[in-house]
Design a protein around this motif. Structure first.
Motif, PDB file in Angstrom:
ATOM      1  N   LEU A 172      35.993  32.005  49.621  1.00 18.51           N
ATOM      2  CA  LEU A 172      37.133  32.904  49.819  1.00 18.51           C
ATOM      3  C   LEU A 172      37.134  33.459  51.233  1.00 18.51           C
ATOM      4  O   LEU A 172      36.108  33.936  51.729  1.00 18.51           O
ATOM      5  CB  LEU A 172      37.077  34.068  48.831  1.00 18.51           C
ATOM      6  N   VAL A 173      38.277  33.375  51.886  1.00 18.54           N
ATOM      7  CA  VAL A 173      38.444  34.005  53.197  1.00 18.54           C
ATOM      8  C   VAL A 173      39.716  34.849  53.142  1.00 18.54           C
ATOM      9  O   VAL A 173      40.755  34.390  52.713  1.00 18.54           O
ATOM     10  CB  VAL A 173      38.543  32.963  54.332  1.00 18.54           C
ATOM     11  N   GLY A 174      39.616  36.080  53.547  1.00  9.10           N
ATOM     12  CA  GLY A 174      40.800  36.923  53.504  1.00  9.10           C
ATOM     13  C   GLY A 174      41.206  37.255  52.082  1.00  9.10           C
ATOM     14  O   GLY A 174      40.428  37.137  51.133  1.00  9.10           O
ATOM     15  N   PHE A 178      41.689  30.530  49.419  1.00 11.53           N
ATOM     16  CA  PHE A 178      40.558  29.701  49.013  1.00 11.53           C
ATOM     17  C   PHE A 178      40.445  28.532  49.988  1.00 11.53           C
ATOM     18  O   PHE A 178      41.444  27.862  50.268  1.00 11.53           O
ATOM     19  CB  PHE A 178      40.775  29.160  47.598  1.00 11.53           C
ATOM     20  N   VAL A 179      39.237  28.277  50.489  1.00 10.16           N
ATOM     21  CA  VAL A 179      39.046  27.158  51.406  1.00 10.16           C
ATOM     22  C   VAL A 179      37.967  26.226  50.866  1.00 10.16           C
ATOM     23  O   VAL A 179      37.073  26.642  50.115  1.00 10.16           O
ATOM     24  CB  VAL A 179      38.682  27.621  52.834  1.00 10.16           C
ATOM     25  N   ASP A 197      46.548  29.285  49.716  1.00  8.14           N
ATOM     26  CA  ASP A 197      46.868  30.706  49.870  1.00  8.14           C
ATOM     27  C   ASP A 197      47.552  31.185  48.597  1.00  8.14           C
ATOM     28  O   ASP A 197      48.671  30.782  48.284  1.00  8.14           O
ATOM     29  CB  ASP A 197      47.782  30.911  51.077  1.00  8.14           C
ATOM     30  N   THR A 198      46.846  32.048  47.840  1.00  9.05           N
ATOM     31  CA  THR A 198      47.358  32.540  46.560  1.00  9.05           C
ATOM     32  C   THR A 198      47.814  33.994  46.635  1.00  9.05           C
ATOM     33  O   THR A 198      48.006  34.629  45.603  1.00  9.05           O
ATOM     34  CB  THR A 198      46.279  32.406  45.480  1.00  9.05           C
ATOM     35  N   ALA A 199      47.981  34.527  47.853  1.00  6.50           N
ATOM     36  CA  ALA A 199      48.307  35.946  48.003  1.00  6.50           C
ATOM     37  C   ALA A 199      49.661  36.288  47.393  1.00  6.50           C
ATOM     38  O   ALA A 199      49.874  37.405  46.925  1.00  6.50           O
ATOM     39  CB  ALA A 199      48.267  36.338  49.478  1.00  6.50           C
ATOM     40  N   TRP A 203      52.472  29.621  45.795  1.00  5.62           N
ATOM     41  CA  TRP A 203      51.249  29.363  46.529  1.00  5.62           C
ATOM     42  C   TRP A 203      51.475  28.288  47.589  1.00  5.62           C
ATOM     43  O   TRP A 203      52.353  27.427  47.442  1.00  5.62           O
ATOM     44  CB  TRP A 203      50.143  28.910  45.582  1.00  5.62           C
ATOM     45  N   SER A 204      50.650  28.343  48.629  1.00  2.00           N
ATOM     46  CA  SER A 204      50.794  27.403  49.746  1.00  2.00           C
ATOM     47  C   SER A 204      49.484  26.637  49.947  1.00  2.00           C
ATOM     48  O   SER A 204      48.436  27.253  50.168  1.00  2.00           O
ATOM     49  CB  SER A 204      51.148  28.161  51.022  1.00  2.00           C
ATOM     50  N   TYR A 205      49.575  25.309  49.868  1.00  2.00           N
ATOM     51  CA  TYR A 205      48.402  24.444  50.017  1.00  2.00           C
ATOM     52  C   TYR A 205      48.538  23.633  51.292  1.00  2.00           C
ATOM     53  O   TYR A 205      49.583  23.029  51.536  1.00  2.00           O
ATOM     54  CB  TYR A 205      48.288  23.513  48.807  1.00  2.00           C
ATOM     55  N   VAL A 206      47.472  23.635  52.079  1.00  2.00           N
ATOM     56  CA  VAL A 206      47.490  22.884  53.335  1.00  2.00           C
ATOM     57  C   VAL A 206      46.211  22.071  53.430  1.00  2.00           C
ATOM     58  O   VAL A 206      45.108  22.592  53.208  1.00  2.00           O
ATOM     59  CB  VAL A 206      47.579  23.824  54.565  1.00  2.00           C
ATOM     60  N   ARG A 207      46.365  20.786  53.731  1.00  2.00           N
ATOM     61  CA  ARG A 207      45.205  19.931  53.979  1.00  2.00           C
ATOM     62  C   ARG A 207      45.549  18.976  55.107  1.00  2.00           C
ATOM     63  O   ARG A 207      46.460  18.159  54.986  1.00  2.00           O
ATOM     64  CB  ARG A 207      44.822  19.158  52.726  1.00  2.00           C
TER      65      ARG A 207
END
Length: 208
Positions: A172-174, A178-179, A197-199, A203-207
């Motif tokens: 977890l960062v921030g 989730f990373v 990013d689940t804030a 949700w936003s997923y980046v890879r």
């Protein structure tokens, strides 16, 4: 298996649908682990799942098949390992969970009343869309798995495309980010981004 962390298994049952595939999602009761969450059938390894010569993944597969039968009344076969999820240290209950794919077995579903509040066959796209507007609750491993299955043309393609299982060592960062391995913010290092990013919804997923 590690003496420090319990191990579990969960199975993604896949079947053909008119526009691609559907997977079976079950809703947990409003208590306990994953309260009200929509998840794949599965649970924690029990002594009956361990057989001589089995490695951790095989034992987890035995648990996933057993739990699926207990929870929804059908026992899957031909489980294929797709991933292993290690929860972050902040998680209230840490279980290293192996994810498997399997073709939907024949038979009538019978839901275990104390463990399953509801069950639905949904396309990955429909499940993610429902989550994006707050209609259902998903957790990161389920969300990422559904995202990976989105756009699949049929069950045969999904089941025939399993390669090397991927390890998701979660950090977890921030706030709610989730990373995983390969992300520059992960303790193991990396130069790209592999994060969810689940804030806020969606949700936003980046890879990359």
């Amino acid at each position: 298996m590690s003496a420090m962390m319990p191990v579990g298994g969960t199975v993604v049952l896949v079947r053909d649908a008119p526009d691609g595939i559907e997977v079976l999602l079950i809703r947990r009761p409003d208590r306990g682990s994953f309260a009200n969450g929509w998840v794949f059938p599965g649970g924690v390894v029990e002594p009956v799942d361990a057989r001589p010569g089995d490695d951790e993944a095989r034992i987890a597969a035995n648990a996933a098949a057993r739990e699926c039968e207990e929870e929804v009344g059908v026992r899957p076969h031909g489980l294929q390992t797709i991933s292993c999820w290690v929860p972050p240290i902040e998680a209230p209950k840490r279980v290293r969970t192996w994810f498997f794919l399997a073709p939907a077995p024949d038979g009538e579903q019978v839901l275990a009343a104390d463990e399953v509040a509801d069950a639905r066959w949904l396309s990955p796209e429909a499940a993610l869309a429902a989550h994006a507007v707050g209609e259902i609750v998903l957790f990161p491993p389920t969300w990422v798995t559904l995202n990976a299955l989105s756009g699949a043309p049929d069950a045969e393609t999904v089941l025939g495309g399993v390669d090397v299982p991927e390890l998701y060592a979660t950090h977890l960062v921030g706030d709610g980010v989730f990373v995983w391995g390969g992300d520059a913010g992960h303790p193991e290092g990396g130069e790209g981004r592999h994060r969810l990013d689940t804030a806020s919804l969606p949700w936003s997923y980046v890879r990359d």
